[in-house]
Design an enzyme around this catalytic site. Structure first.
Site, PDB file in Angstrom:
ATOM      1  N   ARG A 113       0.834  -1.198   0.000  1.00 59.55           N
ATOM      2  CA  ARG A 113       0.000   0.000   0.000  1.00 59.55           C
ATOM      3  C   ARG A 113       0.864   1.242   0.000  1.00 59.55           C
ATOM      4  NH1 ARG A 113       0.220   2.713   4.755  1.00 59.55           N
ATOM      5  NH2 ARG A 113       0.447   1.586   6.734  1.00 59.55           N
ATOM      6  N   ASN A 148       2.145   4.698   1.504  1.00 52.62           N
ATOM      7  CA  ASN A 148       2.402   5.109   2.876  1.00 52.62           C
ATOM      8  C   ASN A 148       2.614   6.621   2.913  1.00 52.62           C
ATOM      9  OD1 ASN A 148       2.674   4.326   5.621  1.00 52.62           O
ATOM     10  ND2 ASN A 148       4.881   4.556   5.472  1.00 52.62           N
ATOM     11  N   ASN A 153       9.033   5.831   4.193  1.00 53.83           N
ATOM     12  CA  ASN A 153       8.318   6.600   5.203  1.00 53.83           C
ATOM     13  C   ASN A 153       8.570   8.096   5.022  1.00 53.83           C
ATOM     14  OD1 ASN A 153       6.587   6.811   7.503  1.00 53.83           O
ATOM     15  ND2 ASN A 153       7.361   4.836   8.178  1.00 53.83           N
ATOM     16  N   ASP A 179      10.209   7.332  11.681  1.00 55.62           N
ATOM     17  CA  ASP A 179       8.923   7.343  10.979  1.00 55.62           C
ATOM     18  C   ASP A 179       8.800   8.670  10.234  1.00 55.62           C
ATOM     19  OD1 ASP A 179       6.214   7.015  10.206  1.00 55.62           O
ATOM     20  OD2 ASP A 179       5.776   5.845  11.987  1.00 55.62           O
TER      21      ASP A 179
END
Length: 295
Positions: free
Chosen positions: A101, A103, A149, A193
């Site tokens: 998917r 992100n 990310n 992240d």
């Protein structure tokens, strides 16, 4: 620097991707697993949800255009969401049938949108980072990532910072020569992240698993850290008219019942005032009519 405090009454499963839409003085973010794109107001450190757009898939990121149109990274393709609520499907990034998917995503210094992927089917070393060009072409930047990310650019626009979470790495590269990346940071605890740059070219990194936001100097030295009562810290953004209100998103995802009881504020958004303003992030430059239908 003041402590981070909870800013939302609501908790979110996997809040991510905060984006300050300065033209409309609204905060945008997503709840990835819930399939929600959220709009909110920011007032004295408190965030109130004012609108919620629901998708029938995950949503990895959102970015506004100058006219208020939103570009949304749905599970496999991009979607243009007009201010009146109408939607138009854009380019497919993830091939049909792939177990992955979209992100995190962000706009570059000229307003082009970059977005990456993660695997839904176990460990991977072939995740991609792509850029949506102004003519709707897709340019592949990376194709060997474990989990693409956070993204951010230096204040002069010359350096792109990008996160590969499972490698615990933040890469840096000359944005004019994007294939020549180098390791800028390698974390020995927690997983990097979402990221953001401040006006002094210091990089702020949300560290999943550590309940922290860390600030690094341009040469990669750790100069400050903020702790949160939420171990799954997901992303960070500078917001407000002066870009001095730091917003941090967190998640309840992947926490055990015991961890949730120990950290009841997990999943909330947090805010604090900071001494150095953030670097402004451009609006998306694309025109909604220029995007082809996903295939």
């Amino acid at each position: 620097m003041n402590a981070l405090t909870p800013a939302t009454a609501e908790t979110f499963h996997l809040a991510e991707g905060p984006f300050w839409d300065a033209a409309r003085r609204r905060l945008l973010w997503v709840d990835i697993l819930a399939g929600h794109v959220l709009e909110g107001t920011l007032d004295k450190g408190r965030i109130e949800v004012t609108r919620r757009h629901t998708f029938d898939s995950t949503v990895g990121a959102v970015a506004p255009a100058d006219d208020g149109t939103l570009l949304v990274a749905a599970q496999e393709h991009l979607v243009v969401l007009s201010p009146d609520g109408t939607r138009k499907e854009g380019p497919r990034i993830v091939p049909a049938g792939d177990r992955r998917r979209l992100n995190d995503g962000a706009t570059d210094p000229t307003g082009r949108f970059l977005v990456g992927t993660l695997s839904l089917d176990g460990p991977s070393q072939c995740e991609v980072l792509v850029r949506l060009e102004d003519d709707s072409r897709i340019t592949r930047m990376d194709d060997d990532l474990t989990l693409s990310n956070g993204l951010a650019w230096s204040t002069d626009g010359r350096t792109l910072y990008s996160v590969d979470t499972e490698r615990r790495t933040v890469f840096a590269r000359d944005y004019a020569r994007p294939s020549r990346r180098r390791t800028h940071l390698l974390l020995d605890d927690g997983w990097p992240d979402g990221i953001a740059l401040d006006a002094a070219d210091h990089l702020w990194v949300a560290v999943w698993g550590a309940g922290e936001v860390r600030r690094y100097s341009p040469d990669g030295a750790l100069v400050d850290r903020l702790t949160l009562p939420a171990p799954h810290t997901t992303s960070v953004a500078f917001t407000g008219p002066d870009l001095r209100t730091l917003v941090v998103t967190t998640a309840t995802a992947e926490l055990t019942d015991d961890q949730l009881r120990a950290h009841p504020d997990s999943g909330r958004l947090f805010t604090t005032r900071v001494d150095v303003p953030g670097a402004s992030v451009p609006a998306w430059s694309g025109l909604s009519q220029s995007l082809p239908v996903a295939s």
